[in-house]
Structures are given as C-alpha cells and as structure tokens.
Design a protein around this motif. Structure first.
Motif, PDB file in Angstrom:
ATOM      1  N   VAL A 123      13.701 -20.923  -4.288  1.00 53.88           N
ATOM      2  CA  VAL A 123      14.908 -20.058  -3.462  1.00 53.88           C
ATOM      3  C   VAL A 123      14.508 -20.143  -2.041  1.00 53.88           C
ATOM      4  CG1 VAL A 123      15.170 -18.466  -5.258  1.00 53.88           C
ATOM      5  CG2 VAL A 123      13.302 -18.005  -3.867  1.00 53.88           C
ATOM      6  N   ASP A 124      13.392 -20.952  -1.708  1.00 53.27           N
ATOM      7  CA  ASP A 124      13.244 -21.353  -0.108  1.00 53.27           C
ATOM      8  C   ASP A 124      12.868 -20.037   0.680  1.00 53.27           C
ATOM      9  OD1 ASP A 124      12.766 -22.894   1.904  1.00 53.27           O
ATOM     10  OD2 ASP A 124      15.129 -22.853   2.738  1.00 53.27           O
ATOM     11  N   ARG A 125      12.166 -19.228   0.054  1.00 53.57           N
ATOM     12  CA  ARG A 125      11.861 -17.800   0.662  1.00 53.57           C
ATOM     13  C   ARG A 125      10.491 -17.287   0.294  1.00 53.57           C
ATOM     14  NH1 ARG A 125      15.654 -13.442  -1.580  1.00 53.57           N
ATOM     15  NH2 ARG A 125      13.970 -12.230  -0.270  1.00 53.57           N
ATOM     16  N   TRP A 126       9.947 -16.372   1.253  1.00 51.90           N
ATOM     17  CA  TRP A 126       8.639 -15.805   1.131  1.00 51.90           C
ATOM     18  C   TRP A 126       8.905 -14.195   0.287  1.00 51.90           C
ATOM     19  CZ3 TRP A 126       4.087 -17.877   2.178  1.00 51.90           C
ATOM     20  CH2 TRP A 126       3.896 -18.984   3.070  1.00 51.90           C
ATOM     21  N   LEU A 127       8.543 -13.987  -0.747  1.00 56.24           N
ATOM     22  CA  LEU A 127       8.653 -13.023  -1.470  1.00 56.24           C
ATOM     23  C   LEU A 127       7.485 -11.977  -1.434  1.00 56.24           C
ATOM     24  CD1 LEU A 127      10.061 -14.768  -4.646  1.00 56.24           C
ATOM     25  CD2 LEU A 127      11.340 -13.709  -2.810  1.00 56.24           C
ATOM     26  N   GLU A 128       7.932 -10.571  -1.026  1.00 54.04           N
ATOM     27  CA  GLU A 128       6.817  -9.569  -1.302  1.00 54.04           C
ATOM     28  C   GLU A 128       6.306  -9.331  -2.650  1.00 54.04           C
ATOM     29  OE1 GLU A 128       6.217  -4.930  -1.818  1.00 54.04           O
ATOM     30  OE2 GLU A 128       8.115  -5.662  -0.340  1.00 54.04           O
ATOM     31  N   VAL A 129       4.750  -9.706  -2.802  1.00 54.13           N
ATOM     32  CA  VAL A 129       4.589  -9.428  -3.986  1.00 54.13           C
ATOM     33  C   VAL A 129       3.445  -8.214  -4.388  1.00 54.13           C
ATOM     34  CG1 VAL A 129       2.380 -11.013  -4.053  1.00 54.13           C
ATOM     35  CG2 VAL A 129       3.642 -10.646  -6.200  1.00 54.13           C
ATOM     36  N   SER A 130       3.063  -7.633  -3.078  1.00 54.71           N
ATOM     37  CA  SER A 130       2.248  -6.580  -3.287  1.00 54.71           C
ATOM     38  C   SER A 130       2.084  -6.013  -1.729  1.00 54.71           C
ATOM     39  CB  SER A 130       0.583  -7.319  -3.313  1.00 54.71           C
ATOM     40  OG  SER A 130      -0.343  -6.282  -3.031  1.00 54.71           O
ATOM     41  N   SER A 131       2.323  -4.590  -1.659  1.00 53.53           N
ATOM     42  CA  SER A 131       2.010  -3.797  -0.594  1.00 53.53           C
ATOM     43  C   SER A 131       0.511  -2.953  -0.756  1.00 53.53           C
ATOM     44  CB  SER A 131       3.047  -2.694  -0.435  1.00 53.53           C
ATOM     45  OG  SER A 131       4.296  -3.663  -0.038  1.00 53.53           O
ATOM     46  N   CYS A 132      -0.183  -3.029   0.117  1.00 52.90           N
ATOM     47  CA  CYS A 132      -1.537  -2.231   0.330  1.00 52.90           C
ATOM     48  C   CYS A 132      -1.415  -1.302   1.408  1.00 52.90           C
ATOM     49  CB  CYS A 132      -2.715  -3.371   0.254  1.00 52.90           C
ATOM     50  SG  CYS A 132      -3.005  -4.349  -1.042  1.00 52.90           S
ATOM     51  N   SER A 133      -1.734  -0.241   0.984  1.00 50.44           N
ATOM     52  CA  SER A 133      -1.398   0.868   2.116  1.00 50.44           C
ATOM     53  C   SER A 133      -2.504   2.149   1.929  1.00 50.44           C
ATOM     54  CB  SER A 133      -0.006   1.752   1.665  1.00 50.44           C
ATOM     55  OG  SER A 133       1.188   0.762   1.713  1.00 50.44           O
ATOM     56  N   ASN A 134      -2.752   2.466   3.278  1.00 52.10           N
ATOM     57  CA  ASN A 134      -3.815   3.670   3.359  1.00 52.10           C
ATOM     58  C   ASN A 134      -2.897   4.811   3.726  1.00 52.10           C
ATOM     59  OD1 ASN A 134      -5.560   5.445   4.060  1.00 52.10           O
ATOM     60  ND2 ASN A 134      -6.707   4.241   5.398  1.00 52.10           N
ATOM     61  N   CYS A 135      -2.794   5.765   2.750  1.00 49.91           N
ATOM     62  CA  CYS A 135      -1.836   7.210   3.016  1.00 49.91           C
ATOM     63  C   CYS A 135      -2.669   8.110   3.648  1.00 49.91           C
ATOM     64  CB  CYS A 135      -1.501   7.782   1.702  1.00 49.91           C
ATOM     65  SG  CYS A 135      -0.375   6.395   0.963  1.00 49.91           S
ATOM     66  N   GLY A 136      -4.028   7.860   3.889  1.00 50.60           N
ATOM     67  CA  GLY A 136      -5.054   9.004   4.321  1.00 50.60           C
ATOM     68  C   GLY A 136      -5.252   9.992   3.484  1.00 50.60           C
ATOM     69  N   GLU A 137      -4.936  11.240   4.118  1.00 48.04           N
ATOM     70  CA  GLU A 137      -5.045  12.627   3.478  1.00 48.04           C
ATOM     71  C   GLU A 137      -3.628  13.080   3.017  1.00 48.04           C
ATOM     72  OE1 GLU A 137      -5.098  16.007   6.792  1.00 48.04           O
ATOM     73  OE2 GLU A 137      -7.127  15.014   6.104  1.00 48.04           O
ATOM     74  N   PHE A 138      -2.608  12.240   3.525  1.00 42.15           N
ATOM     75  CA  PHE A 138      -1.254  12.783   3.156  1.00 42.15           C
ATOM     76  C   PHE A 138      -0.762  13.130   1.638  1.00 42.15           C
ATOM     77  CE2 PHE A 138       3.490  12.021   2.579  1.00 42.15           C
ATOM     78  CZ  PHE A 138       4.151  12.620   3.672  1.00 42.15           C
ATOM     79  N   GLN A 139      -1.219  12.186   0.878  1.00 42.03           N
ATOM     80  CA  GLN A 139      -0.865  12.245  -0.658  1.00 42.03           C
ATOM     81  C   GLN A 139      -1.921  13.395  -1.366  1.00 42.03           C
ATOM     82  OE1 GLN A 139      -0.996   8.171  -1.918  1.00 42.03           O
ATOM     83  NE2 GLN A 139       0.893   8.306  -2.393  1.00 42.03           N
ATOM     84  N   ALA A 140      -3.210  13.347  -0.553  1.00 44.32           N
ATOM     85  CA  ALA A 140      -4.231  14.301  -1.004  1.00 44.32           C
ATOM     86  C   ALA A 140      -3.717  15.691  -0.858  1.00 44.32           C
ATOM     87  CB  ALA A 140      -5.468  13.901  -0.661  1.00 44.32           C
ATOM     88  N   ARG A 141      -3.217  15.971   0.353  1.00 50.34           N
ATOM     89  CA  ARG A 141      -2.860  17.559   0.631  1.00 50.34           C
ATOM     90  C   ARG A 141      -1.733  17.588  -0.238  1.00 50.34           C
ATOM     91  NH1 ARG A 141      -4.080  20.056   4.811  1.00 50.34           N
ATOM     92  NH2 ARG A 141      -5.402  19.135   6.400  1.00 50.34           N
ATOM     93  N   ARG A 142      -0.543  16.953  -0.688  1.00 55.03           N
ATOM     94  CA  ARG A 142       0.492  17.250  -1.405  1.00 55.03           C
ATOM     95  C   ARG A 142      -0.035  17.363  -3.116  1.00 55.03           C
ATOM     96  NH1 ARG A 142       5.642  14.957   0.793  1.00 55.03           N
ATOM     97  NH2 ARG A 142       6.661  14.997  -1.228  1.00 55.03           N
TER      98      ARG A 142
END
Length: 420
Positions: free
Chosen positions: A342-361
């Motif tokens: 398809v002649d493209r770069w495809l996202e296969v993973s996102s690695c994220s630091n959410c800090g305390e954002f989700q922990a608070r929720r």
C-alpha cells in the motif's frame, strides 16, 4: 482528570496546555464553580457548627425545665438553610464534575505543537527491502491465497469486518502467542484475560468516557460497552485501591478483541485490514510510581519494538505532536511499520505516559509504610495490534510467485511451516 488544585493555582498555564491540544474546555467556568463550591461548603459548615452549639443549649434548657421553643424554631430555619445549600451544592458538583471529565491531560513541555504534520521523527529501524517484482496489496494477496475473506463477512456483519481463513487465522493466532510469550517471559508482564464488556465507570476511569462514547458499541439494556482496547479493563484493575508502594511497578498484558465504531472515519483507509471495527491486539499496561514513569515509558517502547525487530519488519518511532495525542496522554510515541503493497507507513502501536491523569479518574494510589497515599502513574501501549502487523508481513514477506514467507520468529508457532 486534572487536579483541581492545579487548575486553581495555575489557570493560565492550564489554558495554554489545553490550547496546545486544541481543546476549548471552559476553565473560567470551572474556576467559578470551584469558588461557589468552596463558599457553599464554608457556609454550610458554619451553620452546622452553630446548630451543634445551639443543640447543647437546647439540651441544657430542657434539663433545667426552661422553654427552648425559640431556639428550636431558629434551628428549624437553620436546617432549612442547610438543606437549601446542600441542594445547591449538589447542582454545583454535578456541573463541576461534568466539566472536569472533559478536560484532557496536559502535554509535556517539550512536545512539538501542532497536528499530525508536526509529529517528530525519533529514529528508524531497518530499511525497506528492494525487490524486482510488483508487491501487491494485502487484500489482493490474501484473496488469492484464500486466507482473507471480506465478501462473506459483509453478509454476516456488514462493511468494516473481515474473516481470516486457514493459514491466515493460524498466522493471527501465532502472532498473539508469540507476542504474549515475549512480553510475559522476557519483559516481566503478567498476562490477564479480562472481560470484553465493561461498565460506564470503567470507561470513565480510563478516559474514554464521556468524550469518545460515539466511537464505542454500547449494549443499551445493561449499559455495558464492548472494549475499544484492553487498556480499559487493565487500567481499572485496581480501581479505588491503595497499593503498597513496594508492590510497584505492576506490569499487565492481555490479548483481546477490540471493538471500535470508527464513527468519524467513514471512507478513510477502509480496504482490507487497514481499518476495521473488530480486531485483536496485545496491550501493555504499567502502574508505576511517579518518579519512574518517564524511564518506564522508554522501556515499554523498547518492549514493543522488540516484537517488530524479531519479525524483521522495518519501522520508525514518531513522537506525536500535541494535536495528535490522545485525550489521556501527556507523551506518546507511535511505532509505524512499512507496508510496501500500500506504499505507506502504518501505525501499529502507541505507547503513552498518562501520568496521574487516569489514576485520579480511577482513584488508584500507592502508599509507603507510614506515608500518605499518592496517585500512581499509568502507562499504556500496544504490544502490538495484529491487523496492520499482518498487513506488513503479507506485503514485506511476499514472494514473486505470490506466496508469503513466514518470519523465522513465527515458524515455531506455525508448526514449522515456512510459507503460506
């Protein structure tokens, strides 16, 4: 969610951070409601203190046989005042909490501003191989080899769904087993088999609700949601708990189906396996102490890269700009793999630091012995998503005769088969 103390003490900095993410939550209204809430709490606290004091006087008057009716009448008025204030406080809290749920996490200072076009290349691994024949897109090759079926699934479920057949289904199973083995046996993750249905509180805790409700499948009768990613149940695994600090870090991994309506993606990348409503993915979750989260993100990214390196698929690491980041993230790296068909770069993973954002929720904290509870930091990453990984294998390992070589790392999981 963001700490209301941060919004209260640094409103202009918060506004700048939200503007960098392209968000327009009304911070001034949040501050106004916060001030109203505190004034109501102070007023009702004063009234209750006065009521307690007067109650002692009433008891003394009754004990001495004196008339307490005047004070009783006054206290009845105070009770009405308290009730009225509490009702107002309930309305304030409802609006304030509702607004706070729409405030995204703030990006870290060194994140590039702008949208997808401003994403920053970090590094690449390997080069796309050069061949002297035409590499066909995976949907053509998959159909010819009878491992990918779109026509029949269109009858069963509609567009946006695919079925894998024979060695195609076996390849998917091999990838899941391979990735789970690497992450559990080499990277220290604990495998979890979570439910695929979760409640509204769980999705609120991970940050998908209320913002992304239209992108999810909901069972109206029970108000359950099919998970868009196993990040959701894994992030909430210790919801409302205070964890012993010595038990951190905690690493979870899971291989699940993921369900996404893709409501805003009509007509975009819809061919073959590029964008589907149901797919399988291996997820990585880390629950860590605040001071280690930056280093833990680097390790998580390396864990996901290991999978692509073992499969010998060219990829690149991209730091996402502020406008391309998710609601809950403060820093995100994408892994993009090369798909020559398809002649493209495809996202296969996102690695994220959410800090305390989700922990608070989700109200997840940790505590040292003798110390005060503190919110943990939560990280998530794909380790990795299967459909686009299969696209890359079908297209990068395609031969001139139209068959597909199986990566060496997967051959033990395919009963020794070397090609499809």
């Amino acid at each position: 969610m963001l700490d209301i103390k941060l919004i209260r003490s640094q409103p202009e900095e918060v506004k700048k951070g939200l503007a960098r993410k392209g968000d327009k939550v009304n911070i001034d209204r949040i501050l106004e409601l916060d001030e109203l809430k505190r004034s109501h709490l102070l007023e009702t606290e004063t009234l209750k203190k006065n009521r307690n004091s007067e109650s002692k006087k009433i008891a003394e008057l009754k004990k001495s046989g004196q008339d307490a009716s005047a004070i009783l009448e006054k206290m009845s008025e105070v009770a009405d005042q308290i009730k009225k204030i509490d009702q107002g406080l309930q309305e304030i809290n409802q609006e304030l909490d509702g607004l706070l749920m729409w405030v995204p996490n703030l990006p870290e200072e060194d994140i590039p501003d702008g949208g997808e076009e401003n994403n920053q290349m970090v590094r690449t691994w390997s080069e796309p191989k050069q061949v002297e024949f035409t590499i066909h897109p995976h949907w053509d090759t998959g159909k010819k080899l009878d491992i990918l079926d779109i026509e029949h699934t269109a009858q069963i479920a509609g567009s946006g769904f695919v079925a894998l057949k024979g060695q195609g289904a076996r390849l998917e199973r091999a990838l899941l087993s391979f990735m789970l083995d690497v992450h559990t046996q080499e990277h220290g993750y604990l495998e979890i088999a979570p439910p695929h249905l979760v409640n509204r509180q769980t999705l609120t805790g991970s940050g998908q609700l209320p913002k992304l409700e239209e992108d999810m499948y909901n069972t109206k009768q029970d108000d359950f949601f099919l998970i868009p990613t196993s990040e959701v149940p894994l992030t909430n695994f210790h919801r409302n708990e205070v964890l012993p600090a010595e038990n951190l870090p905690i690493y979870f991994t899971a291989a699940t189906s993921c369900f996404r309506r893709e409501a805003g993606a009509a007509g975009k990348d819809t061919r073959g396996l590029l964008r589907v409503h149901e797919f399988k993915k291996v997820e990585l979750i880390k629950i860590v102490r605040a001071e280690t989260s930056s280093a833990e993100l680097d390790k998580m990214l390396a864990n996901a890269e290991t999978i692509l390196q073992r499969l010998e698929i060219p990829y690149r690491v991209v730091l996402l700009a502020t406008g391309d980041m998710s609601f809950s993230s403060q820093r995100t790296y994408d892994l993009e793999i090369w798909a020559p068909g398809v002649d493209r770069w495809l996202e296969v993973s996102s690695c994220s630091n959410c800090g305390e954002f989700q922990a608070r929720r989700a109200n997840i904290r940790c505590k040292e012995k003798g110390g005060k509870p503190e919110f943990v930091h939560i990280l998530n990453g794909s380790g990795v998503a299967v459909p686009r990984l299969m696209v890359a294998i079908i297209e990068n390992y395609q031969r001139a005769d139209g068959h597909i070589d199986i990566p060496k790392a997967l051959q033990p999981y395919m009963s020794g088969a070397t090609s499809i």
